[in-house]
Design a protein around this motif. Structure first.
Motif, PDB file in Angstrom:
ATOM      1  N   PRO A 135       0.808  -1.320   0.066  1.00 46.45           N
ATOM      2  CA  PRO A 135      -0.051  -0.089   0.083  1.00 46.45           C
ATOM      3  C   PRO A 135       0.916   1.341   0.040  1.00 46.45           C
ATOM      4  N   GLY A 136       0.626   1.913  -1.049  1.00 47.85           N
ATOM      5  CA  GLY A 136       1.741   3.165  -1.260  1.00 47.85           C
ATOM      6  C   GLY A 136       1.300   4.061   0.034  1.00 47.85           C
ATOM      7  N   ILE A 137       0.135   4.258   0.502  1.00 43.96           N
ATOM      8  CA  ILE A 137      -0.044   5.170   1.530  1.00 43.96           C
ATOM      9  C   ILE A 137       0.619   4.936   2.665  1.00 43.96           C
ATOM     10  N   LEU A 138       0.701   3.618   2.782  1.00 47.62           N
ATOM     11  CA  LEU A 138       1.214   3.146   4.153  1.00 47.62           C
ATOM     12  C   LEU A 138       2.668   3.518   4.169  1.00 47.62           C
ATOM     13  N   LEU A 139       3.557   3.206   3.084  1.00 48.03           N
ATOM     14  CA  LEU A 139       4.948   3.742   3.018  1.00 48.03           C
ATOM     15  C   LEU A 139       5.048   5.391   2.969  1.00 48.03           C
ATOM     16  N   ALA A 140       4.051   6.004   2.591  1.00 51.50           N
ATOM     17  CA  ALA A 140       4.197   7.425   2.686  1.00 51.50           C
ATOM     18  C   ALA A 140       3.991   7.851   4.243  1.00 51.50           C
ATOM     19  N   ILE A 141       3.150   6.992   4.642  1.00 50.70           N
ATOM     20  CA  ILE A 141       2.860   7.514   6.204  1.00 50.70           C
ATOM     21  C   ILE A 141       4.258   7.047   7.072  1.00 50.70           C
ATOM     22  N   VAL A 142       4.677   5.964   6.803  1.00 51.40           N
ATOM     23  CA  VAL A 142       6.048   5.706   7.478  1.00 51.40           C
ATOM     24  C   VAL A 142       7.289   6.624   7.381  1.00 51.40           C
ATOM     25  N   ILE A 143       7.268   6.976   6.036  1.00 49.82           N
ATOM     26  CA  ILE A 143       8.428   8.081   5.508  1.00 49.82           C
ATOM     27  C   ILE A 143       8.176   9.177   6.004  1.00 49.82           C
ATOM     28  N   ALA A 144       6.719   9.826   6.043  1.00 54.44           N
ATOM     29  CA  ALA A 144       6.600  11.265   6.476  1.00 54.44           C
ATOM     30  C   ALA A 144       6.497  11.495   7.917  1.00 54.44           C
ATOM     31  N   GLY A 145       6.350  10.153   8.763  1.00 51.71           N
ATOM     32  CA  GLY A 145       6.188  10.105   9.952  1.00 51.71           C
ATOM     33  C   GLY A 145       7.498  10.137  10.782  1.00 51.71           C
ATOM     34  N   LEU A 146       8.490   9.518   9.837  1.00 49.93           N
ATOM     35  CA  LEU A 146       9.722   9.059  10.609  1.00 49.93           C
ATOM     36  C   LEU A 146      10.739  10.402  10.187  1.00 49.93           C
TER      37      LEU A 146
ATOM     38  N   LEU B 242      -6.462  -1.678   2.621  1.00 50.68           N
ATOM     39  CA  LEU B 242      -5.817  -1.929   3.868  1.00 50.68           C
ATOM     40  C   LEU B 242      -5.052  -0.496   3.975  1.00 50.68           C
ATOM     41  N   GLY B 243      -4.627   0.080   3.201  1.00 51.79           N
ATOM     42  CA  GLY B 243      -3.972   1.301   3.334  1.00 51.79           C
ATOM     43  C   GLY B 243      -4.844   2.544   3.730  1.00 51.79           C
ATOM     44  N   GLY B 244      -6.065   2.454   3.195  1.00 52.00           N
ATOM     45  CA  GLY B 244      -7.071   3.243   3.520  1.00 52.00           C
ATOM     46  C   GLY B 244      -7.505   2.895   5.052  1.00 52.00           C
ATOM     47  N   VAL B 265       4.080   5.398  14.531  1.00 47.22           N
ATOM     48  CA  VAL B 265       5.132   6.118  13.805  1.00 47.22           C
ATOM     49  C   VAL B 265       5.361   7.647  14.560  1.00 47.22           C
ATOM     50  N   SER B 266       4.094   8.174  15.155  1.00 48.29           N
ATOM     51  CA  SER B 266       4.405   9.289  15.557  1.00 48.29           C
ATOM     52  C   SER B 266       5.190   9.571  16.868  1.00 48.29           C
ATOM     53  N   ASN B 267       5.153   8.171  17.598  1.00 46.35           N
ATOM     54  CA  ASN B 267       6.192   8.068  18.728  1.00 46.35           C
ATOM     55  C   ASN B 267       7.483   7.644  18.394  1.00 46.35           C
ATOM     56  N   ARG B 268       7.641   7.350  17.187  1.00 46.82           N
ATOM     57  CA  ARG B 268       8.806   6.495  16.854  1.00 46.82           C
ATOM     58  C   ARG B 268       9.221   5.307  17.316  1.00 46.82           C
ATOM     59  N   ASP B 269       8.235   4.709  17.609  1.00 46.14           N
ATOM     60  CA  ASP B 269       8.047   3.346  18.198  1.00 46.14           C
ATOM     61  C   ASP B 269       8.661   2.343  16.919  1.00 46.14           C
ATOM     62  N   TYR B 270       9.958   2.260  16.599  1.00 42.99           N
ATOM     63  CA  TYR B 270      10.225   1.630  15.385  1.00 42.99           C
ATOM     64  C   TYR B 270       9.934  -0.147  15.373  1.00 42.99           C
ATOM     65  N   SER B 271       9.844  -0.697  16.489  1.00 46.10           N
ATOM     66  CA  SER B 271       9.635  -2.166  16.388  1.00 46.10           C
ATOM     67  C   SER B 271       8.151  -2.475  15.932  1.00 46.10           C
ATOM     68  N   ILE B 272       7.325  -1.532  16.579  1.00 50.30           N
ATOM     69  CA  ILE B 272       5.781  -1.740  16.352  1.00 50.30           C
ATOM     70  C   ILE B 272       5.727  -1.495  14.781  1.00 50.30           C
ATOM     71  N   VAL B 273       6.178  -0.246  14.301  1.00 49.73           N
ATOM     72  CA  VAL B 273       6.139   0.230  12.785  1.00 49.73           C
ATOM     73  C   VAL B 273       6.602  -0.960  11.989  1.00 49.73           C
ATOM     74  N   GLN B 274       7.888  -1.641  12.215  1.00 54.75           N
ATOM     75  CA  GLN B 274       8.383  -2.490  11.498  1.00 54.75           C
ATOM     76  C   GLN B 274       7.349  -3.719  11.439  1.00 54.75           C
ATOM     77  N   ALA B 275       6.922  -4.285  12.651  1.00 50.18           N
ATOM     78  CA  ALA B 275       6.040  -5.488  12.719  1.00 50.18           C
ATOM     79  C   ALA B 275       4.585  -5.241  11.950  1.00 50.18           C
ATOM     80  N   ALA B 276       4.143  -3.855  12.166  1.00 52.31           N
ATOM     81  CA  ALA B 276       2.833  -3.656  11.742  1.00 52.31           C
ATOM     82  C   ALA B 276       3.038  -3.598  10.018  1.00 52.31           C
ATOM     83  N   VAL B 277       4.102  -3.023   9.566  1.00 57.14           N
ATOM     84  CA  VAL B 277       4.319  -2.841   8.081  1.00 57.14           C
ATOM     85  C   VAL B 277       4.201  -4.335   7.528  1.00 57.14           C
ATOM     86  N   LEU B 278       5.157  -4.818   8.035  1.00 55.24           N
ATOM     87  CA  LEU B 278       5.516  -6.424   7.507  1.00 55.24           C
ATOM     88  C   LEU B 278       4.245  -7.269   7.562  1.00 55.24           C
ATOM     89  N   LEU B 279       3.475  -7.183   8.586  1.00 57.39           N
ATOM     90  CA  LEU B 279       2.039  -7.911   8.944  1.00 57.39           C
ATOM     91  C   LEU B 279       1.168  -7.437   7.793  1.00 57.39           C
TER      92      LEU B 279
END
Lengths: 288, 308
Positions: A135-146, B242-244, B265-279
């Motif tokens: 999902p492109g928006i997901l990638l954008a959220i992660v990049i823009a957020g970090l 899912l993105g929506g 993402v807002s809290n920079r909680d990297y391990s959650i970001v990584q796990a959630a994105v991969l899931l």
């Protein structure tokens, strides 16, 4: 010889794919562009200047100082019309930057993959597969957020996945173009590869790619609004429609116009882009 | 068929690997030191250096990448510094709510197939124009804005439905409608063009010539032929859904994966970001593989068509 009378309909019955609709869409789009480019010069707006006395004024109300708040004010007393006009500029600037970036990258990689074939094609195609599935928006959220907030980061965040559609289209078209006689001829007389691509492939790819650019523009505008809505997009010193909608969420009960108006503006921009895009897709050839 | 399934699955594994690599490099490129995020701004230099060594951040990038891949294979995503729990557990605990919402939205979005088939069967007539225009408008609206307008009308003005949270079945109605809106429009558009294309094929003309009504032609001779692109293209856009969901869940404070990701993402909680994105990537891949197999089942041209 009797004149052939053409019955013209007052109401444009054929809603889609007719030049009338496309023209109307183009006109609306031009209005947005005009508002986005010229509007901010005519309507000054200061995102920091707040006025407690003029909070949550409805559409058409008069402010304390006697001026008219044409579209009301928000929770901090800031003018809604000003926010809409400045938000239009933000949306258009981001949309155009994202599409330009994606088009350049996608066109280059797509034609290269299609023309060179072999390992280049495999590598680029796999990259496309990965980014398509994600999902492109997901990638954008992660990049823009970090990363730190800013215009450049938002454009990059939206471009990381956005170029893929262009690359896929350009690759598909190039695959069928590279075996055409004029390309063979150019190669035979020793024209260098980059020149073949630029002069004999790209002119035939550019039409469908332009049609795709309209859809991608609409997508970029929507995604930017989504990012700003989540508070991950632009810094609050830059007005963005998504951000205004988010701000208005707290005042839905008392001041619906804060959230409603920017959403309408967004929908209008995206609908007209979409109508124009549909028309261009039909005119300029296949997409998808 | 088995060969086809294996090839599809291999592509899926490649995609998950690619997504993992992408996430790794984004997180390493992002400004800000994970050790400082972990310890807070008051940490001493010695503490930071210690944490960096513990996290392996002082090693060269290729080494870090190798370790990261090793951790992924063993499904070790590390602990969330905010919640002090394994990130994977946290992410999995949010999954049911997200699946529930996505399924509800998909059910609503099936309306798009019906409308799209209608529009495609009566291409160019008023019903087509109405449906197509509506679909374009729906597709052009920002989903989170549709959500807010639904809250405004249904929850605040009419007071029919709750505006946020979970609990009763009524809580899912607004988020599901919001999430379904663009997807319904998309399915409408895909189905319309697929049905319209099938309607132009010779066997359909023959069915008409035989004296069948449009309804009989569509149900008997068009629907199955038109279904293949709807399934494959529709599944490709599961990722859109899912993105929506990430944004829609945030609008309605729905306790799913998406809202967890946004706060992480807002809290920079990297391990959650990584796990959630991969899931999420894994879910998308599974849906795509499933859709490919369904399409191959529906249409022999797909499974016998060779590489593509």
């Amino acid at each position: 010889m009797s004149a052939i009378t053409v019955r013209t309909r007052l109401w444009p019955v054929r809603l889609r794919s007719t030049p009338a609709v496309a023209t109307a869409a183009a006109v609306v789009l031009a209005c947005y562009l005009l508002v986005g480019l010229v509007g901010p010069l005519l309507i000054p707006y200061d995102p920091v200047a707040t006025s407690v006395a003029d909070r949550l004024l409805p559409i058409g109300a008069v402010r304390q100082d006697g001026t008219l708040a044409l579209l009301g004010t928000d929770g901090a007393g800031r003018d809604m019309l000003g926010q809409l006009v400045h938000g239009a500029r933000t949306s258009i600037v981001i949309g155009v930057s994202v599409v330009a970036t994606c088009l350049a990258v996608g066109l280059a990689l797509g034609t290269l993959a299609g023309y060179l074939a072999g390992w280049t094609d495999v590598a680029i195609s796999r990259l496309i597969d990965v980014l398509m599935a994600f999902p492109g928006i997901l990638l954008a959220i992660v990049i823009a957020g970090l990363f730190d907030q800013g215009m450049l980061v938002v454009v990059l965040a939206l471009s990381v996945a956005g170029w893929v559609a262009f690359a896929r289209l350009a690759r598909g078209l190039t695959l069928s173009l590279r075996v055409r006689p004029w390309v063979d001829a150019a190669r035979l007389i020793g024209v260098p590869t980059p020149v073949v691509i630029v002069r004999h492939i790209i002119p035939f790819v550019i039409g469908p790619v332009t049609a795709l650019a309209t859809t991608e523009f609409a997508g970029a505008v929507l995604s930017e609004a989504g990012l700003s809505f989540l508070g991950l997009g632009l810094p609050s010193s830059t007005v963005s429609w998504g951000q205004v909608i988010a701000n208005g969420k707290d005042y839905l009960d008392t001041a619906w116009w804060i959230s409603a108006l920017p959403g309408l503006a967004l929908t209008g921009l995206v609908v007209s882009t979409g109508l124009l895009g549909d028309h261009l897709t039909q005119r300029l050839g296949s997409s998808r | 068929m088995t060969k086809y399934a294996l090839r599809t699955a291999a592509t899926g594994v490649l995609i998950i690997f690619g997504a993992a690599t992408l996430v790794f490099f984004i997180m390493r490129l992002a400004p800000g030191d994970q050790a400082i995020v972990l310890l807070g701004p008051d940490a001493t230099a010695a503490e930071v250096a210690d944490a960096r060594a513990r996290l392996g951040l002082d090693q060269p990038l290729p080494v870090q990448y190798w370790h990261y891949l090793g951790q992924l294979v063993t499904l070790d995503f590390g602990e969330s510094y905010r919640f002090g729990q394994p990130a994977l557990d946290l992410v999995l605990s949010r999954l049911p709510a997200s699946v529930e919402l996505a399924l509800a939205a998909t059910v609503v979005a099936m309306l798009g197939v019906v409308f799209g088939a209608l529009a495609g069967a009566y291409r160019g007539r008023w019903i087509d124009r109405g449906i197509s225009g509506l679909a374009l408008t729906l597709y052009s609206m920002p989903p989170f804005w549709i959500g807010i307008m639904l809250i405004l009308v249904m929850a605040l003005q009419l007071r029919l439905l709750p505006s946020a949270g979970v609990g009763t079945p009524a809580h899912i109605v607004l988020p599901a409608l919001t999430l379904a809106a663009p997807f319904t429009a998309l399915l409408t558009r895909i189905t319309r063009s697929s049905v319209a294309e099938t309607m132009a094929e010779p066997h359909v003309r023959r069915a008409y010539a035989k004296g069948l009504s449009t309804r009989e032609v569509v149900t008997g001779h068009v629907v199955r032929n038109a279904a293949t692109p709807v399934v494959t293209v529709g599944a490709l856009h599961i990722s859109t859904l899912l993105g929506g969901a990430v944004i829609v869940e945030s609008v309605f404070s729905w306790p799913g994966l998406g809202s967890l990701l946004v706060t992480a993402v807002s809290n920079r909680d990297y391990s959650i970001v990584q796990a959630a994105v991969l899931l999420i990537a894994a879910i998308v891949v599974c849906c795509n593989v499933a859709a490919d197999l369904i399409a191959a089942r529906l249409d022999p041209r797909v499974r016998l068509g060779g590489a593509s």
